[in-house]
Design a protein around this motif. Structure first.
Motif, PDB file in Angstrom:
ATOM      1  N   PRO A  20      29.553  36.785   6.184  1.00 12.18           N
ATOM      2  CA  PRO A  20      28.744  37.428   5.138  1.00 12.18           C
ATOM      3  C   PRO A  20      27.262  37.105   5.293  1.00 12.18           C
ATOM      4  O   PRO A  20      26.895  35.950   5.525  1.00 12.18           O
ATOM      5  N   ALA A  21      26.432  38.107   5.170  1.00 13.58           N
ATOM      6  CA  ALA A  21      24.982  37.927   5.282  1.00 13.58           C
ATOM      7  C   ALA A  21      24.406  37.644   3.892  1.00 13.58           C
ATOM      8  O   ALA A  21      23.817  38.514   3.244  1.00 13.58           O
ATOM      9  N   ASP A  22      24.601  36.421   3.407  1.00 12.55           N
ATOM     10  CA  ASP A  22      24.118  36.054   2.074  1.00 12.55           C
ATOM     11  C   ASP A  22      22.595  36.055   2.023  1.00 12.55           C
ATOM     12  O   ASP A  22      21.928  35.688   2.990  1.00 12.55           O
ATOM     13  N   ASP A  23      22.041  36.439   0.885  1.00 19.75           N
ATOM     14  CA  ASP A  23      20.591  36.445   0.674  1.00 19.75           C
ATOM     15  C   ASP A  23      20.167  35.041   0.270  1.00 19.75           C
ATOM     16  O   ASP A  23      20.410  34.609  -0.859  1.00 19.75           O
ATOM     17  N   ALA A 243      20.129  32.011   6.234  1.00 21.43           N
ATOM     18  CA  ALA A 243      18.811  31.865   5.613  1.00 21.43           C
ATOM     19  C   ALA A 243      17.671  32.271   6.537  1.00 21.43           C
ATOM     20  O   ALA A 243      16.557  32.531   6.057  1.00 21.43           O
ATOM     21  N   THR A 244      17.914  32.338   7.846  1.00 21.21           N
ATOM     22  CA  THR A 244      16.795  32.540   8.770  1.00 21.21           C
ATOM     23  C   THR A 244      17.004  33.658   9.789  1.00 21.21           C
ATOM     24  O   THR A 244      16.118  33.908  10.615  1.00 21.21           O
ATOM     25  N   MET A 245      18.141  34.348   9.734  1.00 22.09           N
ATOM     26  CA  MET A 245      18.417  35.391  10.716  1.00 22.09           C
ATOM     27  C   MET A 245      18.619  36.744  10.041  1.00 22.09           C
ATOM     28  O   MET A 245      19.066  36.807   8.891  1.00 22.09           O
ATOM     29  N   PRO A 246      18.305  37.851  10.744  1.00 20.66           N
ATOM     30  CA  PRO A 246      18.534  39.193  10.173  1.00 20.66           C
ATOM     31  C   PRO A 246      20.014  39.414   9.875  1.00 20.66           C
ATOM     32  O   PRO A 246      20.885  38.877  10.562  1.00 20.66           O
TER      33      PRO A 246
END
Length: 296
Positions: A20-23, A243-246
């Motif tokens: 999951p690409a959490d914000d 936190a740091t990647m697209p």
């Protein structure tokens, strides 16, 4: 969670993409992650290999640092951890696991981009634990830049180099006078040291420098009986990744490895235990790659 005692298929024993690409705001915290990493909380079993040792782990609040702290404590070491003040909640969770293992935990919040903070960290650790036997230089920062070198600001480069490299020099320099013969310094380098990803140019540069630093310092300290080695992770699932990647890179993170998935912090901890223990007594200036099959 993975049972560390039973052989398993390494391609399926941990979650595969898509993650999951959490914000999350950098550097990120564990409780913000909808898919939390495995730090070995329920799987790592110690056997007294570090009984009575005193260890300092930078970036010990989460990710690889937390997994190493748990493993060291279960192997019999007292553990000091450093971390940013905003990571206090994560740090206290690491403390809970150290103390649950019956060992002493020492905390030191602060920004290691500051030289005085680095030196105070070492002095505080030595004072609280009564000495120092194992130093793990693990704290790091990255920020992917899809535009490559044109997207790297001086502010970002300062943060990356001071966190990853300057602090390592300062902390090690302060620690060496306290390390007796038989001690171990373990630095976290990366697959990026030899196979840099274009969006991580500044980060990869620091990791290459850390590998060189490890080799050079090992030659300096060998006559003192202090061993210096490095662990080189591949893609490891920690708060720093979402936190740091697209988003697109997060979701497929680790999928390019031969094992087809990201590694978990728990899968790194045994390498640090090995280098910290007497089992690696004739190894210095070397590195272990934990990369999911990506060749170094």
């Amino acid at each position: 969670m993975t049972d560390q005692t039973t052989p398993q298929d390494p391609t399926t024993q941990q979650p595969a993409p898509e993650q999951p690409a959490d914000d999350m705001t950098p550097p990120g915290t564990t409780d913000e992650m909808s898919q939390e990493p495995d730090h070995g909380e329920t799987s790592y079993t110690g056997s007294g290999r570090l009984e009575g040792r005193r260890a300092l782990i930078t970036g010990g609040d989460s990710g690889i640092g937390r997994a190493v702290a748990i493993a060291f404590a279960r192997e019999g070491a007292d553990v000091a951890i450093s971390y940013l003040p905003e990571e206090e909640e994560d740090a206290q969770e690491t403390v809970r696991w150290i103390e649950e293992a019956g060992r002493r935990a020492v905390t030191f919040p602060g920004d290691i981009r500051d030289e005085d903070t680095c030196r105070a960290l070492v002095e505080h650790t030595v004072s609280e634990l009564g000495g120092l036997d194992v130093l793990v230089n693990n704290a790091a920062y990255q920020m992917a830049q899809p535009d490559g070198i044109l997207g790297i600001t001086t502010e970002q480069m300062d943060r990356v180099f001071k966190t990853n490299l300057y602090a390592l020099f300062w902390i090690t320099q302060a620690a060496v006078p306290h390390l007796p013969a038989g001690s171990s310094i373990i630095n976290t380098t990366s697959i990026q040291a030899v196979d840099p990803s274009p969006p991580l140019l500044d980060y990869a540069s620091t990791k290459a420098a850390i590998l060189n630093f490890t080799r050079g310092l090992s030659q300096q300290l060998a006559e003192k009986g202090i061993r210096v080695n490095a662990v080189a992770p591949g893609p490891i699932w920690t708060p720093l990744i979402p936190a740091t990647m697209p988003d697109g890179k997060v979701e497929g993170f680790g999928g390019e490895t031969p094992l087809g998935r990201a590694g978990q912090p728990a899968e790194l901890a045994p390498a640090y235990v090995f280098y910290a223990s007497q089992e690696s007594s004739y190894i210095t200036g070397d590195r272990i790659g934990v990369t999911g099959g990506r060749l170094m």
